[in-house]
Design an enzyme around this catalytic site. Sequence first.
Site, PDB file in Angstrom:
ATOM      1  NE  ARG A  62      -3.417   0.116   2.746  1.00  0.00           N
ATOM      2  CZ  ARG A  62      -4.422   0.280   3.600  1.00  0.00           C
ATOM      3  NH1 ARG A  62      -4.954  -0.787   4.192  1.00  0.00           N
ATOM      4  NH2 ARG A  62      -4.897   1.470   3.879  1.00  0.00           N
ATOM      5  CG  ASP A  64       2.991   6.030   2.494  1.00  0.00           C
ATOM      6  OD1 ASP A  64       2.021   5.345   2.853  1.00  0.00           O
ATOM      7  OD2 ASP A  64       4.079   6.064   3.107  1.00  0.00           O
ATOM      8  NE  ARG A 213       8.413   9.472   1.984  1.00  0.00           N
ATOM      9  CZ  ARG A 213       7.261  10.023   2.359  1.00  0.00           C
ATOM     10  NH1 ARG A 213       6.162   9.277   2.438  1.00  0.00           N
ATOM     11  NH2 ARG A 213       7.193  11.292   2.658  1.00  0.00           N
TER      12      ARG A 213
END
Length: 278
Positions: A62, A64, A213
């Site tokens: 999923r 972002d 990230r």
Amino acid sequence: MSDEVQPGDVRIRLDLSYDGTDFSGWAKQAGGRRTVQGEVEDALRTVTRSGGTTYELTVAGRTDAGVHARGQVAHVDLPRQVWAEQGAKLLKRLAGRLPRDVRVWALREAPSGFNARFAAVWRRYVYRVTDNPGGVDPLLRGHVLWHDWPLDVAAMDAAAKSLIGEHDFAAYAKKREGATTIREILDFGVRRNADGVVEIEVRADAFCHNQVRAMVGALLFVGDGHRGVEWPREVLEARVRDSAVHVVRPHGLCLEEVGYPADELLAERSRVARNRRA
């Protein structure tokens, strides 16, 4: 969520890619925000002429808001009659119905036990960044981050290698209630391409929210000399969110590939993946 397909249905695997720039992530959200799942489900509902019935997708990762995907995988359970009558035409119909920033490349009947999310054994992401003093190639601006300090790729690669293995990544994750932050990184490395773009590639069984990230942010601090090579590992071992770890912007990140085991191992892999690690 069961891996058992309901009587009368058939499970279909979808391979797809998308430019995440104008999406609020993969998953459908309240408030009418544009999402990849919403666009694909709307298109599928239209091309199968299902009226008010929405066939819900289950996805491998999923992503972002703003994150791209080149090798995303999802599955959907369709009535067997719908698949038998329309399956051969669905790919072309979806190409005509979907917006240009999302494409479905393949539709095929999935093997027994397949679950796009739980049967996956790894996900591979690449984050792209450039330290070119002049900035980012305008044609790549939506897919490459500009870092305005020279980067030591060898130091970044060494720091990345120190995070390989199964660990508690709480220091690099946005904690979610009831979810574990234990993950296993299988490969992690940094290279500079001939065009000067630095690619930070990581492959793991799964990732926590914002984990990639955040780890990239830590590696950039190493690469530009603000932190030593050992710092990302020290942050990991502290097991608490470090305010010095910067979560980089999403547009440099792309889900490149999802790996699955042999067909006969799919059901067992799904069972194992559902067990919470401690």
